[in-house]
Write an enzyme that holds these catalytic residues in place. Structure first.
Site, short mmCIF file in Angstrom:
data_model
loop_
_atom_site.label_atom_id
_atom_site.label_comp_id
_atom_site.label_asym_id
_atom_site.label_seq_id
_atom_site.Cartn_x
_atom_site.Cartn_y
_atom_site.Cartn_z
N LYS A 158 -93.10 -26.43 -8.79
CA LYS A 158 -92.33 -25.88 -7.68
C LYS A 158 -93.32 -25.47 -6.60
O LYS A 158 -93.91 -24.38 -6.65
CB LYS A 158 -91.52 -24.66 -8.12
CG LYS A 158 -90.56 -24.91 -9.30
CD LYS A 158 -91.18 -24.48 -10.59
CE LYS A 158 -90.22 -24.33 -11.74
NZ LYS A 158 -89.27 -25.34 -12.02
N ASP A 189 -96.78 -27.21 7.34
CA ASP A 189 -97.82 -27.42 8.35
C ASP A 189 -99.21 -27.41 7.71
O ASP A 189 -99.40 -27.96 6.63
CB ASP A 189 -97.68 -26.39 9.48
CG ASP A 189 -96.37 -26.55 10.25
OD1 ASP A 189 -95.75 -27.62 10.12
OD2 ASP A 189 -95.97 -25.62 10.96
N LYS A 225 -91.61 -16.00 -13.76
CA LYS A 225 -92.83 -16.06 -14.55
C LYS A 225 -93.85 -15.19 -13.84
O LYS A 225 -94.34 -15.55 -12.77
CB LYS A 225 -93.36 -17.49 -14.67
CG LYS A 225 -92.46 -18.44 -15.46
CD LYS A 225 -91.48 -19.16 -14.57
CE LYS A 225 -90.70 -20.20 -15.37
NZ LYS A 225 -89.55 -20.71 -14.63
N ASP A 268 -103.82 -5.22 -15.18
CA ASP A 268 -104.38 -3.98 -14.62
C ASP A 268 -103.98 -3.75 -13.17
O ASP A 268 -104.70 -3.07 -12.41
CB ASP A 268 -105.91 -3.96 -14.74
CG ASP A 268 -106.38 -3.78 -16.19
OD1 ASP A 268 -105.61 -3.19 -16.98
OD2 ASP A 268 -107.49 -4.22 -16.51
N HIS A 290 -92.45 -30.68 -13.19
CA HIS A 290 -91.78 -29.37 -13.25
C HIS A 290 -92.32 -28.43 -12.17
O HIS A 290 -91.92 -27.28 -12.08
CB HIS A 290 -92.01 -28.76 -14.64
CG HIS A 290 -91.16 -27.56 -14.92
ND1 HIS A 290 -91.68 -26.28 -15.01
CD2 HIS A 290 -89.82 -27.44 -15.16
CE1 HIS A 290 -90.71 -25.43 -15.29
NE2 HIS A 290 -89.57 -26.10 -15.38
N HIS A 314 -85.41 -16.15 -14.49
CA HIS A 314 -86.25 -17.34 -14.52
C HIS A 314 -87.67 -17.06 -14.04
O HIS A 314 -88.47 -17.98 -13.87
CB HIS A 314 -85.57 -18.40 -13.62
CG HIS A 314 -86.09 -19.78 -13.77
ND1 HIS A 314 -86.69 -20.47 -12.72
CD2 HIS A 314 -86.11 -20.63 -14.82
CE1 HIS A 314 -87.03 -21.67 -13.12
NE2 HIS A 314 -86.70 -21.80 -14.39
#
Length: 463
Positions: free
Chosen positions: A383, A388, A210, A215, A381, A208
């Protein structure tokens, strides 16, 4: 079929069910899971044997554990690059869990929603001169997917070594011609698949992650996949709310190393690897990787440790709210410590079963004093985690068992007051577009819908 052949078949199925039940007793992650599989396999093997074959394994076997691929070059310790923020000390357990240190000297850029994020990612890809590493859970052959394809082909034609990974289940709709066109143009592209005999039938274990690394100097992580829906172009879920992080600095080498492990697993050979990038920023960062090959339940432990470190606030944004016992307890204890705990979840479902289970978990969270909010404009969607006034994490991990235990995931845990302030401003705007959840959402739901929520919760280990 004669009666005797039918009898032999039934007996054979029950014997296979008994053998599978013994496997479940030994290897299931939880007592509840062991009981559920065992009863099903013993009493109804004709129904449960096939699902157990595809869903029953608890570990991804054969993959190198510990985030140390032989392809990766040794990296200097954080002290050899740039000093780290003193605030990193309270996340020592997470660093130990990862087997890598926090690194200092990073420049961070918050990328809000698809148009901005893909403009940055595709723009960075066009500047690649030596290597380009690209990994997504989903790649679609649509307008955005073809934009990506064109950039990859252009870089390969310019002599850049381009390596692409995509998940075989997440990208099941990707036509073979898309892959063939890239290969014909010099792009090395592979689907992440279990492919070893011990994992052959397992559908649970998905990659899952991404990751984009340009470079070896600039990296991107977050929640966005490659598809027009991530640009908000596909109702009824549009507008699509998501977040990506661009990071420049030493931790990009850790992202590169993580990609190298996945690439080595699939191809048996290393991808192109760049040297450690310079430390010319102020932020500290730790790449957090988790997956079903880990010796421990890394994803759940990451969230638990981060929440326990909070003293002022824990703000979370997740499309799926299916916390396990450890994370739920950490959130409840944070409330009891006087921490401002808020969780942002979608108001619209993209997966009905998960949405039903999330609704029941949200009801229980509200009763425990956790602030739950439903994002109203479109599908959420994103995440994101804010701790703090100095800590933020952006990545691919959802707050569910799939991300805790079944998927390969990645996030960047950052310690920097300025960046945390940016994330706080972003989440404040999101909460302003959200509706607070109260107990009536569950109590006033129709009886059958409430029953459906409790039935959906039975599938928490698979959600």
């Amino acid at each position: 079929m004669t009666a005797s052949a039918l009898t032999v078949g039934i007996v054979a199925l029950h014997l296979l069910g008994a053998l599978a039940a013994l496997h479940a007793i030994r290897h299931a992650r939880t007592p509840q899971g062991a009981i559920g599989w065992t009863l099903g396999l013993l009493l109804l093997p004709y129904v449960t044997l096939l699902p157990y074959l595809y869903l029953g394994s608890s570990r991804f076997l054969g993959y190198r554990v510990g985030h140390h691929a032989p392809a990766a070059r040794p990296l200097p310790a954080a002290a050899d690059t740039a000093p780290v923020d003193p605030g990193c000390a309270r996340y020592a357990a997470i660093s130990a869990l990862q087997g890598r240190p926090f690194r200092g000297g990073h420049r961070l850029r918050l990328l809000i929603d698809g148009e901005v994020a893909f403009a940055a990612m595709l723009g960075a890809m066009t500047t690649a001169e030596h290597s380009l590493l690209v990994q997504f859970f989903i790649i679609h052959d649509d307008v955005l997917g073809r934009r990506l394809q064109q950039v990859l082909l252009e870089r390969a034609a310019a002599g850049v070594r381009v390596c692409v990974l995509f998940d075989g289940i997440g990208s099941h709709a990707l036509p073979q011609r898309y892959v063939d066109e890239l290969r014909a143009g010099g792009v090395a592209i592979h689907r992440f698949a279990t492919h070893r005999w011990r994992n052959r039938f397992q559908l649970n274990f998905r990659n899952h992650r991404k990751i984009v690394v340009v470079d070896g100097a600039r990296g991107f992580v977050g929640g966005l996949n490659v598809g027009d829906e991530y640009l908000g172009r596909k109702p009824p879920l549009s507008p699509w709310r998501d977040t990506q992080l661009e990071i420049a600095g030493p931790a990009v080498a850790d992202l590169q190393q993580l990609f190298a492990e996945d690439w080595q697993w699939i191809t048996g050979a290393p991808p192109p690897l760049a040297p450690l990038p310079p430390a010319d920023g102020e932020a500290s960062a730790l790449v957090v990787a988790s997956g079903p090959a880990d010796a421990q339940e890394t994803g759940s432990l990451f969230f638990t440790a981060a929440i326990h470190a909070a003293r002022q606030r824990v703000w979370l944004s997740t499309p799926y709210f299916v916390p396990d016992t450890a994370v739920r307890s950490a959130l409840q204890l944070a409330v009891l410590r006087g921490v401002d705990v808020r969780v942002l979840i979608p108001a619209r479902p993209d997966h009905r079963t998960v949405f039903l289970a999330s609704t029941l978990h949200a009801y229980n969270a509200v009763r425990a004093g956790i602030g739950m909010f439903r994002y109203q404009p479109g599908f959420l969607h994103q995440k994101a985690l804010l701790i703090d006034r100095d800590t933020a994490a952006i990545g691919s991990l959802n707050l569910d068992s799939r991300s805790f235990r079944l998927n390969f995931e990645v996030a960047a845990l950052t310690v920097d007051h300025s960046f945390a302030a940016e994330v706080a401003a972003m989440l404040s705007a999101d909460f302003a577009r959200a509706r607070a959840v109260d107990e009536r959402e569950y109590r006033e739901a129709p009886f059958l819908r409430r029953v459906a929520m409790h039935v959906a919760r039975l599938f928490d280990p698979l959600l």
